[in-house]
Design an enzyme around this catalytic site. Structure first.
Site, PDB file in Angstrom:
ATOM      1  N   GLY A 125       0.525  -6.607 -16.806  1.00  0.00           N
ATOM      2  CA  GLY A 125       1.246  -6.280 -15.434  1.00  0.00           C
ATOM      3  C   GLY A 125       0.915  -5.655 -14.234  1.00  0.00           C
ATOM      4  N   GLY A 126       1.734  -5.692 -13.332  1.00  0.00           N
ATOM      5  CA  GLY A 126       1.680  -5.748 -11.472  1.00  0.00           C
ATOM      6  C   GLY A 126       0.749  -6.675 -11.135  1.00  0.00           C
ATOM      7  N   TYR A 137      -2.256  -7.151  -7.337  1.00  0.00           N
ATOM      8  CA  TYR A 137      -3.652  -6.941  -6.550  1.00  0.00           C
ATOM      9  C   TYR A 137      -4.525  -5.640  -6.831  1.00  0.00           C
ATOM     10  CZ  TYR A 137      -3.953 -12.444  -6.416  1.00  0.00           C
ATOM     11  OH  TYR A 137      -4.440 -13.958  -6.765  1.00  0.00           O
ATOM     12  N   HIS A 154     -10.524  -2.360  -7.493  1.00  0.00           N
ATOM     13  CA  HIS A 154     -11.711  -2.136  -8.544  1.00  0.00           C
ATOM     14  C   HIS A 154     -12.822  -1.837  -7.511  1.00  0.00           C
ATOM     15  CE1 HIS A 154      -8.810  -0.825 -11.464  1.00  0.00           C
ATOM     16  NE2 HIS A 154      -8.144  -1.701 -11.885  1.00  0.00           N
ATOM     17  N   GLY A 213      -4.462   0.415 -17.964  1.00  0.00           N
ATOM     18  CA  GLY A 213      -4.577   1.798 -17.698  1.00  0.00           C
ATOM     19  C   GLY A 213      -3.636   2.007 -16.037  1.00  0.00           C
ATOM     20  N   LEU A 214      -4.742   3.501 -15.791  1.00  0.00           N
ATOM     21  CA  LEU A 214      -5.207   3.637 -14.111  1.00  0.00           C
ATOM     22  C   LEU A 214      -6.147   3.563 -13.477  1.00  0.00           C
ATOM     23  CD1 LEU A 214      -5.317   6.871 -14.060  1.00  0.00           C
ATOM     24  CD2 LEU A 214      -3.463   7.061 -15.433  1.00  0.00           C
ATOM     25  N   SER A 215      -5.962   3.452 -12.128  1.00  0.00           N
ATOM     26  CA  SER A 215      -7.291   3.532 -11.141  1.00  0.00           C
ATOM     27  C   SER A 215      -7.151   5.020 -10.200  1.00  0.00           C
ATOM     28  CB  SER A 215      -7.456   2.374 -10.675  1.00  0.00           C
ATOM     29  OG  SER A 215      -6.646   2.099  -9.815  1.00  0.00           O
ATOM     30  N   CYS A 250      -1.027  -4.039  -4.656  1.00  0.00           N
ATOM     31  CA  CYS A 250      -0.191  -4.729  -5.215  1.00  0.00           C
ATOM     32  C   CYS A 250       0.817  -5.398  -5.074  1.00  0.00           C
ATOM     33  CB  CYS A 250       0.763  -2.862  -5.848  1.00  0.00           C
ATOM     34  SG  CYS A 250      -0.873  -1.772  -6.737  1.00  0.00           S
TER      35      CYS A 250
END
Length: 224
Positions: free
Chosen positions: A70-71, A73, A76, A162-164, A180
């Site tokens: 989901g989401g 651009y 990382h 997950g998350l960053s 985002c």
């Protein structure tokens, strides 16, 4: 039981995606415990399922991957802690919104270990930090910078991606995208906020605060 996996160095994105999906499938079959995988990637951009082509403003800067999460651009790269979250959402209530809320609470609790006040905003995914010492936006609203991003996918009620959280990435690397899909506000990191936090420091904070957002599965809920 939740396995905590930490990879040293930089992990290739396609390799990570394959290993993450394989672990999620094993969890769904009851063949593996839940897992949190902490790692760093080389510089790259990922496109979520809602990504808009216009938000990739510098497509030749770094490799771009279709993430199928989901989401929109996101970036990382080195200095950013990525936490791939492979949890059994089916046994944790089957409520996707509540699951995302728990991820936000977990990030906020981990940031609080360093006296950083993380906040969420309606209509803006991720966790934000108020920047009262920076000039306000053109419309007069206070400046807020993003410090953490969230993007998940579910398969058979098991989460992955997950998350960053930004520890000390090169913040100029975010210039190649509209993070985002949100314009106006900026991006920050723990070190950018003046905190000498290391990746290991953040890992300890994530581990110590995890159960506050994700209580252990009860025996009735846990796989036999």
């Amino acid at each position: 039981m939740v396995d905590w996996l930490i990879s040293a160095g930089l992990t290739d994105y396609t390799t990570a995606l394959a290993e993450m999906e394989a672990r999620a499938d094993r969890i769904a079959r009851g063949e593996a415990d839940e897992a949190i995988w902490l790692l760093e990637h080389p510089p790259l951009y990922t496109a979520g399922t809602s990504a808009k082509p216009a938000d990739l403003t510098d497509p030749d800067r770094f490799p771009v991957y279709e993430a199928r999460r989901g989401g929109q651009y996101t970036y990382h790269g080195p200095g950013q802690r990525v936490a791939y979250v492979m949890l059994d959402v089916g046994r944790r209530g089957r409520d996707v919104r509540a699951f995302v809320d728990a991820l936000e609470r977990w990030i906020i609790a981990a940031l609080a270990e360093f006296n950083v006040t993380g906040e969420i905003r309606a209509g803006r995914v991720g966790v934000w930090v108020a920047q009262p010492d920076k000039p306000p936006l053109p419309d007069g609203s206070p400046r807020e910078d993003k410090i953490a991003a969230i993007g998940i996918r579910l398969r058979k009620w098991v989460s992955f991606h997950g998350l960053s959280i930004n520890v000390e990435p090169d913040l100029s690397h975010f210039d190649g995208i509209v993070p985002c899909g949100i314009t106006g506000h900026g991006v920050t990191s723990l070190v950018d906020l003046g905190l000498p936090v290391t990746m290991s420091d953040l890992d300890l904070a994530l581990k110590s605060t995890f159960s506050s957002a994700f209580p252990p599965l009860s025996r009735e809920m846990a796989p036999s």
